[in-house]
Design a protein around this motif. Structure first.
Motif, PDB file in Angstrom:
ATOM      1  N   MET A  97       0.839  -1.537  -0.031  1.00 25.18           N
ATOM      2  CA  MET A  97       0.221   0.174   0.096  1.00 25.18           C
ATOM      3  C   MET A  97       0.610   1.596   0.155  1.00 25.18           C
ATOM      4  O   MET A  97       1.673   1.510   0.272  1.00 25.18           O
ATOM      5  N   THR A  98       0.880   1.803  -0.614  1.00 21.73           N
ATOM      6  CA  THR A  98       1.436   3.828  -0.828  1.00 21.73           C
ATOM      7  C   THR A  98       0.916   4.119  -0.084  1.00 21.73           C
ATOM      8  O   THR A  98      -0.510   5.091   0.266  1.00 21.73           O
ATOM      9  N   ALA A  99       1.195   5.125   0.160  1.00 24.11           N
ATOM     10  CA  ALA A  99       0.998   6.092   1.642  1.00 24.11           C
ATOM     11  C   ALA A  99       0.362   7.268   0.903  1.00 24.11           C
ATOM     12  O   ALA A  99       1.493   8.157  -0.595  1.00 24.11           O
ATOM     13  N   ARG A 100      -0.847   7.618   0.986  1.00 24.57           N
ATOM     14  CA  ARG A 100      -1.133   9.206   0.127  1.00 24.57           C
ATOM     15  C   ARG A 100      -1.041  10.771   0.888  1.00 24.57           C
ATOM     16  O   ARG A 100      -1.065  11.328  -0.720  1.00 24.57           O
ATOM     17  N   ILE A 101      -0.303  10.159   0.698  1.00 25.40           N
ATOM     18  CA  ILE A 101       0.776  11.497   0.919  1.00 25.40           C
ATOM     19  C   ILE A 101       2.721  11.892   1.242  1.00 25.40           C
ATOM     20  O   ILE A 101       2.785  10.645   2.525  1.00 25.40           O
ATOM     21  N   GLU A 102       2.512  12.669   0.828  1.00 22.02           N
ATOM     22  CA  GLU A 102       4.540  11.563   0.583  1.00 22.02           C
ATOM     23  C   GLU A 102       4.888  12.936   2.020  1.00 22.02           C
ATOM     24  O   GLU A 102       4.587  14.274   1.961  1.00 22.02           O
ATOM     25  N   PRO A 103       5.835  11.751   2.863  1.00 23.20           N
ATOM     26  CA  PRO A 103       6.313  12.898   3.725  1.00 23.20           C
ATOM     27  C   PRO A 103       7.513  13.547   3.295  1.00 23.20           C
ATOM     28  O   PRO A 103       7.741  13.201   2.568  1.00 23.20           O
ATOM     29  N   ALA A 104       8.031  14.979   4.169  1.00 24.43           N
ATOM     30  CA  ALA A 104       8.911  15.280   4.041  1.00 24.43           C
ATOM     31  C   ALA A 104       9.805  14.908   3.539  1.00 24.43           C
ATOM     32  O   ALA A 104      10.213  13.808   4.787  1.00 24.43           O
ATOM     33  N   ALA A 105      10.538  15.244   2.966  1.00 25.48           N
ATOM     34  CA  ALA A 105      12.128  14.717   3.287  1.00 25.48           C
ATOM     35  C   ALA A 105      12.812  15.415   3.365  1.00 25.48           C
ATOM     36  O   ALA A 105      13.215  17.228   3.172  1.00 25.48           O
ATOM     37  N   ARG A 106      14.387  15.058   3.368  1.00 25.36           N
ATOM     38  CA  ARG A 106      15.476  16.753   3.566  1.00 25.36           C
ATOM     39  C   ARG A 106      15.928  16.395   2.530  1.00 25.36           C
ATOM     40  O   ARG A 106      15.784  16.082   1.153  1.00 25.36           O
ATOM     41  N   PRO A 107      16.981  17.791   2.168  1.00 27.29           N
ATOM     42  CA  PRO A 107      17.058  18.499   3.087  1.00 27.29           C
ATOM     43  C   PRO A 107      15.503  19.498   3.660  1.00 27.29           C
ATOM     44  O   PRO A 107      14.622  20.447   2.621  1.00 27.29           O
ATOM     45  N   TYR A 108      15.582  19.401   5.682  1.00 31.94           N
ATOM     46  CA  TYR A 108      14.224  19.557   5.983  1.00 31.94           C
ATOM     47  C   TYR A 108      14.549  21.478   6.445  1.00 31.94           C
ATOM     48  O   TYR A 108      15.819  21.462   6.448  1.00 31.94           O
ATOM     49  N   SER A 128      -4.638   7.006  15.172  1.00 34.53           N
ATOM     50  CA  SER A 128      -4.625   6.471  14.145  1.00 34.53           C
ATOM     51  C   SER A 128      -5.934   7.176  12.927  1.00 34.53           C
ATOM     52  O   SER A 128      -5.950   6.436  11.786  1.00 34.53           O
ATOM     53  N   PHE A 129      -6.181   7.686  13.053  1.00 29.30           N
ATOM     54  CA  PHE A 129      -7.545   8.079  12.106  1.00 29.30           C
ATOM     55  C   PHE A 129      -6.255   8.686  10.689  1.00 29.30           C
ATOM     56  O   PHE A 129      -6.132   8.471   9.504  1.00 29.30           O
ATOM     57  N   VAL A 130      -4.890   9.731  11.731  1.00 22.90           N
ATOM     58  CA  VAL A 130      -4.304   9.786  10.443  1.00 22.90           C
ATOM     59  C   VAL A 130      -3.392   8.682   9.456  1.00 22.90           C
ATOM     60  O   VAL A 130      -3.493   8.921   8.811  1.00 22.90           O
ATOM     61  N   VAL A 131      -3.233   7.897  10.427  1.00 22.54           N
ATOM     62  CA  VAL A 131      -1.854   6.355  10.054  1.00 22.54           C
ATOM     63  C   VAL A 131      -2.551   5.873   9.109  1.00 22.54           C
ATOM     64  O   VAL A 131      -2.177   5.344   7.739  1.00 22.54           O
ATOM     65  N   ASN A 132      -4.049   5.332   9.247  1.00 28.96           N
ATOM     66  CA  ASN A 132      -5.293   4.768   8.437  1.00 28.96           C
ATOM     67  C   ASN A 132      -5.335   5.926   7.074  1.00 28.96           C
ATOM     68  O   ASN A 132      -5.346   5.160   5.954  1.00 28.96           O
ATOM     69  N   ALA A 133      -5.337   7.102   7.576  1.00 30.96           N
ATOM     70  CA  ALA A 133      -6.537   7.352   5.859  1.00 30.96           C
ATOM     71  C   ALA A 133      -4.757   7.802   4.787  1.00 30.96           C
ATOM     72  O   ALA A 133      -5.741   8.259   3.951  1.00 30.96           O
ATOM     73  N   THR A 134      -3.641   8.521   5.454  1.00 29.45           N
ATOM     74  CA  THR A 134      -2.909   8.944   4.731  1.00 29.45           C
ATOM     75  C   THR A 134      -1.964   7.628   4.307  1.00 29.45           C
ATOM     76  O   THR A 134      -1.231   7.413   3.411  1.00 29.45           O
ATOM     77  N   ARG A 135      -2.838   6.165   4.487  1.00 32.31           N
ATOM     78  CA  ARG A 135      -1.912   4.809   4.668  1.00 32.31           C
ATOM     79  C   ARG A 135      -0.151   4.521   4.632  1.00 32.31           C
ATOM     80  O   ARG A 135       0.208   4.491   3.705  1.00 32.31           O
ATOM     81  N   LEU A 136      -0.336   5.623   6.178  1.00 28.11           N
ATOM     82  CA  LEU A 136       1.379   5.242   6.113  1.00 28.11           C
ATOM     83  C   LEU A 136       1.790   3.861   6.401  1.00 28.11           C
ATOM     84  O   LEU A 136       1.390   3.295   6.596  1.00 28.11           O
ATOM     85  N   PRO A 137       3.288   3.979   5.697  1.00 29.07           N
ATOM     86  CA  PRO A 137       3.435   2.097   5.438  1.00 29.07           C
ATOM     87  C   PRO A 137       4.352   1.845   7.170  1.00 29.07           C
ATOM     88  O   PRO A 137       5.138   3.116   7.402  1.00 29.07           O
TER      89      PRO A 137
END
Length: 184
Positions: free
Chosen positions: A1-12, A162-171
């Motif tokens: 399952m792919t995350a629905r929102i790409e996590p921020a990446a370096r450089p922050y 849980s709503f955040v991690v489930n709705a965004t489908r975090l790996p």
């Protein structure tokens, strides 16, 4: 399952880099949850300001029962697994306690009487969004008002997580625990 929102990446941004560094043990990458929320710095900072992982009125074990049960009831395997990995052993959880956080009912033999009340509280809040008088009376006999407020807020906070991690489908984090096969 792919995350629905790409996590921020370096450089922050420098400020975000320092914030993320402070949240994790040395050498451990920031959680995918934190990096995802960092995509909206305002939401991330408000989220972090609402955390209750400091020394509160509950023991570490009581706090983790609330958090793990709330996440399990919501199917929030990501956050449940992170908490089991980081806090389970420190909270005195062995295989029986870990399994009991996801098992139906509050009567697992590994829980003492007060811990069974905690599980019942989280379950009741999850199922009905309130607490009936009989359960409240039992809780008041075992816990202070301050502890009860902390438990209720923790349960609600970890429903939100849980709503955040489930709705965004975090790996799932590689090192995090996984729900036992019997978990629903």
């Amino acid at each position: 399952m792919t995350a629905r929102i790409e996590p921020a990446a370096r450089p922050y941004d420098d400020d975000m880099e320092k914030t993320l560094e402070r949240l994790m043990p040395p050498g451990v990458e920031p959680l995918v949850l934190f990096r995802t929320l960092a995509r909206n710095p305002r939401v991330f900072r408000r989220f972090m300001a609402g955390g209750l992982l400091d020394k509160g009125t509950l023991s570490l074990r009581e706090r983790e029962i609330v958090i793990d049960r709330a996440c399990a009831r919501c199917g929030g395997e990501y956050e449940w697994g992170v908490h089991i990995a980081f806090f389970g052993a420190r909270a005195g959880f062995g295989p029986a306690e870990i399994a009991a956080t996801v098992a139906p009912g509050a009567d697992a033999e590994c829980w003492n009487a007060n811990e069974k009340l905690i599980v019942r509280l989280v379950d009741r809040l999850h199922d009905t969004s309130t607490v009936d008088d009989a359960l409240w009376t039992a809780l008041k006999a075992a816990f202070s008002d301050e502890q009860l407020l902390e438990m209720i807020v923790l349960a609600g906070l970890y429903h939100m997580v849980s709503f955040v991690v489930n709705a965004t489908r975090l790996p799932l984090e590689d090192y995090a625990a996984r729900f036992p096969r019997t978990a629903a």
